[in-house]
Design an enzyme around this catalytic site. Structure first.
Site, short mmCIF file in Angstrom:
data_model
loop_
_atom_site.label_atom_id
_atom_site.label_comp_id
_atom_site.label_asym_id
_atom_site.label_seq_id
_atom_site.Cartn_x
_atom_site.Cartn_y
_atom_site.Cartn_z
N ASP A 180 0.82 -1.21 0.00
CA ASP A 180 0.00 0.00 0.00
C ASP A 180 0.85 1.26 0.00
O ASP A 180 2.07 1.20 0.20
CB ASP A 180 -0.96 -0.01 1.20
CG ASP A 180 -0.27 -0.39 2.53
OD1 ASP A 180 0.98 -0.39 2.59
OD2 ASP A 180 -0.98 -0.70 3.49
N ASN A 186 -7.48 -2.37 14.49
CA ASN A 186 -8.88 -2.69 14.20
C ASN A 186 -9.02 -3.91 13.29
O ASN A 186 -10.08 -4.18 12.73
CB ASN A 186 -9.59 -1.48 13.55
CG ASN A 186 -9.00 -1.11 12.20
OD1 ASN A 186 -8.02 -1.70 11.75
ND2 ASN A 186 -9.58 -0.12 11.54
N HIS A 192 -7.28 -4.45 10.46
CA HIS A 192 -7.02 -4.24 9.03
C HIS A 192 -5.71 -4.90 8.62
O HIS A 192 -4.80 -5.06 9.43
CB HIS A 192 -7.09 -2.76 8.63
CG HIS A 192 -5.93 -1.90 9.01
ND1 HIS A 192 -6.04 -0.83 9.88
CD2 HIS A 192 -4.63 -1.89 8.62
CE1 HIS A 192 -4.89 -0.22 10.00
NE2 HIS A 192 -4.00 -0.85 9.25
N GLU A 251 -9.67 -1.76 5.39
CA GLU A 251 -10.35 -1.45 6.64
C GLU A 251 -11.57 -2.36 6.84
O GLU A 251 -12.04 -2.99 5.88
CB GLU A 251 -10.79 0.02 6.62
CG GLU A 251 -9.65 1.03 6.50
CD GLU A 251 -8.87 1.22 7.80
OE1 GLU A 251 -8.94 0.37 8.71
OE2 GLU A 251 -8.16 2.24 7.91
#
Ligand code: GLP
Length: 241
Positions: free
Chosen positions: A67, A135, A137, A142
């Site tokens: 990414d 979280n 990810h 996400e």
């Protein structure tokens, strides 16, 4: 999923290096899927040490990164291009032409996603390194990202912006969008090596290993991968013992 629990960050990095070294030694032309974030830095240090001491060569290795922040290019020390050069590429004999990452500055973002997907179709990762967000990810996928997703532009979750703000002068400087490989691109890797350390990752690690396989916890998709190894320190493994 194979789970290796280590006492601390250093042991986690050493175990991760063993997995990586086997891939590189078995195939000097391997395609490595690489990740950024603080978690894999220790692994990259071990790869550099091994290159310096034992001469392991990366000259025929190719890489694809997960990414990149949208809007940042390599001149920014917060870009993931900069991160990879600084933490790995500048210290081994890899040819930068063989390294790939989304172009954060691309004027046409959809065309850039298409370009990267076409590249990934030709470059199946022999191993894909991953960290995990607090979280759940992976890369910048996400919660709520479809398991069938390919490279796309993401609006970063508030928790991710907050977590990653520690790398920036202020939270206002954290880009709100990023390019990311999709979950399908990640699952296409022959082998997955996911690393996690620290107690703020314990809940995400629970979701990764023992939780329901759900798009609400993107990392849980890895339970469906045939060759996935998690290397985790004791603090991050707290809820899976
Ligand atoms: C970022 C990256 C992820 C990384 C995560 C965790 O959001 N896009 O690839 O896994 O942060 O980062 P860290 O390893 O610094 O905890």
């Amino acid at each position: 999923m194979k789970v290796i629990v280590c006492k601390d960050y250093d042991e986690m990095s050493a175990k991760a290096f063993e997995v990586m070294a086997e891939v590189v030694k078995n195939n000097p032309k391997a395609i490595l899927g690489l990740a950024t974030g603080s978690t894999p830095i220790g692994l990259y240090k071990k790869m550099i040490e091994d290159h310096e001491k034992n001469g392991t060569s990366y000259k025929d290795i190719k890489t694809v990164n997960l990414d990149e922040y949208a809007g940042l290019d390599y001149s920014s020390d917060q870009s993931y291009v900069y991160f990879m050069r600084h933490n790995l590429f500048d210290h081994v004999d890899i040819d930068l032409k063989n390294t790939n990452i989304e172009n954060g500055k691309a004027a046409d973002r959809q065309a850039e996603c298409k370009r990267y997907n076409e590249l990934l179709e030709k470059m199946q990762q022999d191993i894909q390194v991953l960290g995990i967000g607090s979280n759940g990810h992976i890369a910048f996928n996400e919660p709520g990202t479809p398991f069938g997703s390919v490279t796309h532009i993401v609006d970063l979750a508030e928790s991710t912006i907050k977590d990653n703000s520690r790398m920036f002068a202020s939270i206002d400087e954290v880009p709100r969008q990023a390019f990311t490989m999709g979950l399908k691109n990640i699952m296409n890797a022959k082998k997955i090596l996911i690393l996690a350390n620290g107690k703020n990752k314990a809940k995400a690690v629970y979701g990764l290993v023992k939780g329901e396989v759900t798009e609400n916890v993107p990392a849980s998709v890895l339970q469906l991968h045939p060759d996935c190894t998690l290397v985790v320190d004791e603090a991050a493994a707290e809820l899976i013992k």
